[in-house]
Scaffold this motif. Structure first.
Motif, PDB file in Angstrom:
ATOM      1  N   MET A 158       0.849  -1.193   0.000  1.00 50.23           N
ATOM      2  CA  MET A 158       0.000   0.000   0.000  1.00 50.23           C
ATOM      3  C   MET A 158       0.881   1.237   0.000  1.00 50.23           C
ATOM      4  O   MET A 158       1.779   1.372   0.824  1.00 50.23           O
ATOM      5  N   ASN A 159       0.635   2.163  -0.932  1.00 51.55           N
ATOM      6  CA  ASN A 159       1.466   3.345  -1.053  1.00 51.55           C
ATOM      7  C   ASN A 159       0.641   4.588  -0.780  1.00 51.55           C
ATOM      8  O   ASN A 159       0.094   5.214  -1.682  1.00 51.55           O
ATOM      9  N   LEU A 160       0.564   4.957   0.501  1.00 52.02           N
ATOM     10  CA  LEU A 160      -0.205   6.144   0.858  1.00 52.02           C
ATOM     11  C   LEU A 160       0.457   7.415   0.370  1.00 52.02           C
ATOM     12  O   LEU A 160      -0.184   8.458   0.303  1.00 52.02           O
ATOM     13  N   ALA A 161       1.715   7.368  -0.019  1.00 55.04           N
ATOM     14  CA  ALA A 161       2.380   8.571  -0.498  1.00 55.04           C
ATOM     15  C   ALA A 161       1.719   9.121  -1.758  1.00 55.04           C
ATOM     16  O   ALA A 161       1.860  10.293  -2.081  1.00 55.04           O
ATOM     17  N   LYS A 162       0.982   8.288  -2.482  1.00 57.07           N
ATOM     18  CA  LYS A 162       0.264   8.765  -3.665  1.00 57.07           C
ATOM     19  C   LYS A 162      -0.732   9.854  -3.301  1.00 57.07           C
ATOM     20  O   LYS A 162      -1.174  10.614  -4.150  1.00 57.07           O
ATOM     21  N   LEU A 163      -1.088   9.947  -2.023  1.00 57.12           N
ATOM     22  CA  LEU A 163      -2.050  10.963  -1.592  1.00 57.12           C
ATOM     23  C   LEU A 163      -1.457  12.361  -1.583  1.00 57.12           C
ATOM     24  O   LEU A 163      -2.186  13.349  -1.504  1.00 57.12           O
ATOM     25  N   VAL A 164      -0.141  12.486  -1.660  1.00 56.52           N
ATOM     26  CA  VAL A 164       0.489  13.794  -1.558  1.00 56.52           C
ATOM     27  C   VAL A 164      -0.085  14.754  -2.589  1.00 56.52           C
ATOM     28  O   VAL A 164      -0.314  15.920  -2.313  1.00 56.52           O
ATOM     29  N   ASP A 165      -0.345  14.271  -3.800  1.00 52.81           N
ATOM     30  CA  ASP A 165      -0.865  15.177  -4.821  1.00 52.81           C
ATOM     31  C   ASP A 165      -2.347  14.979  -5.062  1.00 52.81           C
ATOM     32  O   ASP A 165      -2.895  15.593  -5.961  1.00 52.81           O
TER      33      ASP A 165
ATOM     34  N   ASN B 103       3.872   9.800   5.099  1.00 47.28           N
ATOM     35  CA  ASN B 103       4.506   9.040   6.186  1.00 47.28           C
ATOM     36  C   ASN B 103       3.813   7.699   6.456  1.00 47.28           C
ATOM     37  O   ASN B 103       4.048   7.084   7.500  1.00 47.28           O
ATOM     38  N   ASP B 104       2.951   7.278   5.514  1.00 45.83           N
ATOM     39  CA  ASP B 104       2.258   5.994   5.637  1.00 45.83           C
ATOM     40  C   ASP B 104       1.415   5.925   6.910  1.00 45.83           C
ATOM     41  O   ASP B 104       1.339   4.899   7.587  1.00 45.83           O
ATOM     42  N   ILE B 105       0.763   7.042   7.234  1.00 46.85           N
ATOM     43  CA  ILE B 105      -0.092   7.143   8.411  1.00 46.85           C
ATOM     44  C   ILE B 105      -1.525   7.375   7.951  1.00 46.85           C
ATOM     45  O   ILE B 105      -1.768   8.165   7.036  1.00 46.85           O
ATOM     46  N   ILE B 106      -2.479   6.668   8.571  1.00 45.67           N
ATOM     47  CA  ILE B 106      -3.880   6.948   8.298  1.00 45.67           C
ATOM     48  C   ILE B 106      -4.485   7.687   9.479  1.00 45.67           C
ATOM     49  O   ILE B 106      -4.092   7.476  10.623  1.00 45.67           O
ATOM     50  N   VAL B 107      -5.462   8.560   9.166  1.00 48.71           N
ATOM     51  CA  VAL B 107      -6.005   9.488  10.155  1.00 48.71           C
ATOM     52  C   VAL B 107      -7.515   9.341  10.244  1.00 48.71           C
ATOM     53  O   VAL B 107      -8.214   9.336   9.217  1.00 48.71           O
ATOM     54  N   LEU B 108      -8.011   9.249  11.466  1.00 48.87           N
ATOM     55  CA  LEU B 108      -9.443   9.378  11.747  1.00 48.87           C
ATOM     56  C   LEU B 108      -9.662  10.808  12.214  1.00 48.87           C
ATOM     57  O   LEU B 108      -9.093  11.237  13.213  1.00 48.87           O
ATOM     58  N   GLY B 109     -10.502  11.556  11.497  1.00 48.70           N
ATOM     59  CA  GLY B 109     -10.725  12.956  11.800  1.00 48.70           C
ATOM     60  C   GLY B 109     -10.265  13.809  10.632  1.00 48.70           C
ATOM     61  O   GLY B 109     -10.258  13.344   9.492  1.00 48.70           O
ATOM     62  N   PRO B 110      -9.839  15.058  10.921  1.00 48.03           N
ATOM     63  CA  PRO B 110      -9.803  15.748  12.214  1.00 48.03           C
ATOM     64  C   PRO B 110     -11.210  16.122  12.699  1.00 48.03           C
ATOM     65  O   PRO B 110     -12.192  15.684  12.115  1.00 48.03           O
ATOM     66  N   ASN B 111     -11.233  16.949  13.768  1.00 48.19           N
ATOM     67  CA  ASN B 111     -12.520  17.355  14.346  1.00 48.19           C
ATOM     68  C   ASN B 111     -13.293  16.113  14.778  1.00 48.19           C
ATOM     69  O   ASN B 111     -14.482  15.985  14.533  1.00 48.19           O
ATOM     70  N   CYS B 112     -12.583  15.212  15.453  1.00 48.30           N
ATOM     71  CA  CYS B 112     -13.092  13.866  15.720  1.00 48.30           C
ATOM     72  C   CYS B 112     -12.867  13.504  17.190  1.00 48.30           C
ATOM     73  O   CYS B 112     -11.846  13.868  17.778  1.00 48.30           O
ATOM     74  N   LEU B 113     -13.816  12.759  17.771  1.00 43.56           N
ATOM     75  CA  LEU B 113     -13.720  12.388  19.181  1.00 43.56           C
ATOM     76  C   LEU B 113     -13.138  10.992  19.404  1.00 43.56           C
ATOM     77  O   LEU B 113     -12.846  10.630  20.545  1.00 43.56           O
ATOM     78  N   GLY B 114     -12.996  10.183  18.346  1.00 45.05           N
ATOM     79  CA  GLY B 114     -12.376   8.875  18.507  1.00 45.05           C
ATOM     80  C   GLY B 114     -13.327   7.730  18.267  1.00 45.05           C
ATOM     81  O   GLY B 114     -14.321   7.863  17.546  1.00 45.05           O
TER      82      GLY B 114
END
Length: 736
Positions: free
Chosen positions: A1-8, A141-152
């Protein structure tokens, strides 16, 4: 999985980059870091309390550059100082520093983040840019994010609860929940806890910058612990992904129940076409949900009650309901609400009646719904043990061949454990017997309470340990069963929506087309248009009238004149050459008086009388794309509001179902001696109109045939309007 493709790419490319295996790792986190946590952080205090309530046993690490401890837990100054990576980092830090925290996560080998901070996309253009930069930074950085503006989120089965809310106790169970309002998580969990509804994962979605609602649906589809999926939706920002996820849920046999809020009035083209007044955004949501077999509800109570009906009970295969209750008044209430939800309460079979006679007073004739009444609390004889009359009746009614399921009011959840040990043991033995009886019954047995009362902790324990749920109250419970039955009945009708046609026509016209151009377009697609032609002189008009036959209609033909009758541009019922010549001059002169109008000529067509007039129109919904509306034609579509909608594409079978949904269906079936319409021919014509509209591709703005005239098997388009904007000047191209 190449999350770096999200940069652009931003949000649009996220769709292919978060597989459910990665989300399973995210929601199954076994260690948590709270970045920015200190004893002064109220949000961190909530997270610590939620983890304690859930019984989280993994490491929970405060991260703060100056604090040595927080809430009695040893802190580290930076994520880079952790002895080993945690599974998820909860960012309590302000938006402007979160990119540097993401760098720390990457250095520490942490792949999952929850971002609490607001001030992103919801705050306007500057916040949107900040959110896009944060997403690109995370992806690089190959990190996935829930949010922002999110309580968890909460995963009740793994007891992981990085949730910045005052969390109530949660029982693990079959219902997964995704919420586009984090604050509602408290209410959802409180109601579920109060009514013995077990939850699997509850996720607060926030801005959905990376992990979207569609992602969470896909995760819950693959999650073995989840049997039913609940959604609270403020918007459907990714309709294609949502539709595909809903289809996956359908294929997996997992119902989706959605509380979608917000509606808006008719679309922007209402000045041009009637269809815009019919296909408001909220009605399109209804249509899309029906096509995807997503159950739409109107309250949180209905959302969770429906989930309980589908998550805890065997699914009935029909609408014939047997009813057992200890109250005659409850029988009356149940009968009324069942009728409103299309649920039948048929008579008992003779053998059932005979079997019930010993369970009711001699003067009472056993009938459905059955009030066990005064016999309910008493044992029948010394050998009956802990069972009551209603229990014996359950054994009989489940064998009635005329019933598809039983609504059972005989399950009770005591408020507290009886002080008398023998009574407590007897109650538990009876509950054991009921659990076995319900599980082994030939037809589904659905338990229901008389009112929507909270279930005590002791009562919930009795029920949960035996996989029994009592639907909360007659009104909510039967409505939930009605929702479940509709979902079951519609499983064979699910179809993909929002798919483009394989080929698109080249379009060069910007704005409304002339009617002559619209007629040519439909005719080229095999749609029958009323016979006629374009005249540029009175002699032409007479020749055309002779060819098509009197009486005829004359209409001004100009792309700039949409409401022809308003300017005097229509003449009806012309029966002679002299009338045609005179009308031609009047109509042509009326068109010449309209400022800025380019008149192509005058349309001369056959005059149609009798038959039935319908509307068949396609407009473009901002979320789901082209939408077909069918209703009675002329002014009636607006006056009666009698219409049916579908997101395209549709086939003839679906269009025929649309026709059967109209309140005006009796007119099509030959009411009061009129000629019945050939519904197959009519459905075929409407399907071709819809396909023609879709063939215009991204240039389509609206297409309407009003009226579409039907007389027996004769179907013709009488008035046609097409509005397009070429792709080169579409809004998509302008903002690209």
């Amino acid at each position: 999985m190449n999350l770096a493709k999200l940069v652009d790419g931003g949000r649009a490319t996220t769709r292919d980059l978060i597989p459910t295996a990665r989300l399973r790792e995210f929601f199954d986190s076994r260690s948590i870091a709270m970045v920015g946590a200190s004893d002064n952080s109220g949000w961190a205090r909530f997270i610590v309390a939620s983890c304690a309530t859930a019984g989280f046993r993994g490491p929970l690490v405060p991260v703060h550059p100056r604090a040595e401890t927080a809430f009695g837990l040893p802190a580290v100054p930076s994520l880079r100082d952790l002895p080993e990576p945690v599974d998820v980092a909860y960012l309590l830090t302000p938006a402007h520093v979160n990119e540097s925290v993401l760098d720390d996560m990457a250095a520490a080998g942490i792949r999952n983040a929850i971002v609490l901070a607001a001030g992103y996309r919801e705050a306007g253009a500057e916040g949107k840019a900040l959110e896009e930069a944060m997403v690109a930074h995370a992806a690089a950085n190959d990190i996935i994010v829930l949010g922002p503006n999110c309580l968890g989120f909460v995963n009740a089965h793994t007891r992981c609860a990085p949730l910045a809310l005052n969390m109530p106790p949660v029982t693990a169970g079959p219902v997964g929940v995704a919420l586009q309002s984090g604050g509602l998580a408290d209410y959802v969990m409180t109601f579920a806890n109060a009514h013995g509804i077990g939850l699997s994962t509850v996720a607060s979605m926030g801005n959905e910058a990376m992990i979207t609602t569609a992602d969470v649906i896909n995760y819950l589809v693959d999650d073995e612990a989840t049997k039913v999926i609940c959604l609270f939706l403020e918007e459907i920002g990714e309709p294609a992904g949502f539709a595909l996820a809903a289809l996956r849920a359908h294929e997996a046999g997992k119902p989706i129940i959605a509380l979608k809020v917000g509606s808006s009035p008719a679309g922007q083209l209402a000045a041009f076409v009637h269809t815009g007044a019919v296909a408001g955004d909220d009605k399109v949501i209804d249509a899309a949900f029906r096509q995807l077999n997503v159950i739409r509800v109107t309250s949180l109570e209905e959302l969770l009650s429906t989930a309980a009906a589908l998550g805890y009970n065997r699914w009935p295969q029909g609408r014939r309901m047997g009813v057992l209750t200890p109250s005659g008044g409850a029988c009356d209430i149940i009968a009324d609400i069942a009728s409103a939800n299309g649920i039948e309460i048929p008579d008992f079979a003779p053998a059932t009646v005979e079997g019930m006679r010993a369970l009711v007073p001699a003067e009472q004739e056993p009938r459905n719904p059955l009030d066990v009444g005064s016999y309910h609390y008493a044992n029948l004889n010394s050998t009956s043990g802990n069972l009551r009359a209603v229990d014996r009746a359950l054994d009989i009614i489940t064998r009635d061949p005329g019933m598809d399921f039983v609504l059972f009011g005989g399950v009770y959840a005591p408020a507290r454990r009886p002080a008398d040990t023998a009574l407590g043991a007897a109650a538990e033995e009876r509950m054991d017997w009921l659990a076995k009886q319900i599980a082994a019954a030939p037809i589904p047995v659905i338990s229901i309470g008389s009112t929507c009362l909270d279930v005590s902790g002791y009562g919930s324990e009795l029920l949960t340990n035996r996989n029994i749920n009592i639907l909360p109250g007659i009104n909510e419970g039967i409505r939930a069963i009605g929702n479940a039955l509709r979902w079951l009945e519609n499983r064979e009708r699910v179809q993909p929506i929002g798919q483009p046609t394989e080929t698109s026509r080249h379009v060069s016209i910007s704005g409304p087309w002339s009617e002559a151009q619209g007629r040519d377009l439909l005719a080229s697609s095999g749609v029958s248009v009323v016979p006629g032609d374009l005249a540029t002189s009175a002699d032409d008009a007479v020749d055309i009238a002779r060819r098509v036959g009197f009486p005829v209609v004359l209409k001004i033909c100009s792309a700039q004149i949409n409401h022809k009758s308003d300017v005097g541009g229509v003449a009806l019922g012309l029966n002679s050459e002299a009338e045609v010549r005179s009308a031609y001059e009047r109509v042509r002169a009326a068109g010449a008086r309209v400022p800025g109008a380019t008149v192509e000529g005058v349309l001369v067509t056959s005059m149609r009388t009798g038959g039935i007039e319908l509307l068949a129109g396609v407009t473009v919904d901002p979320t789901f794309g082209p939408v077909l509306a069918v209703g009675l034609g002329g002014i009636w579509v607006e006056v009666l509001r009698d219409s049916s909608l579908r997101v395209l594409p549709v086939d003839t079978a679906e269009v025929k179902r649309m026709l059967t949904e109209l309140r005006g269906l009796p007119l099509l079936q030959g009411a009061r001696g009129t000629v019945p319409a050939d519904l197959d021919a009519l459905a075929e014509a409407i399907t071709r109109i819809a396909r023609t509209a879709q063939s215009l591709g991204a240039a389509l703005r609206a297409m309407e045939v009003n009226p579409l005239w039907v007389n027996g098997d004769q179907v013709e388009a009488l008035d046609i309007l097409v509005v397009t904007e070429p792709e080169a000047t579409s809004e998509t191209e302008k903002t690209a």
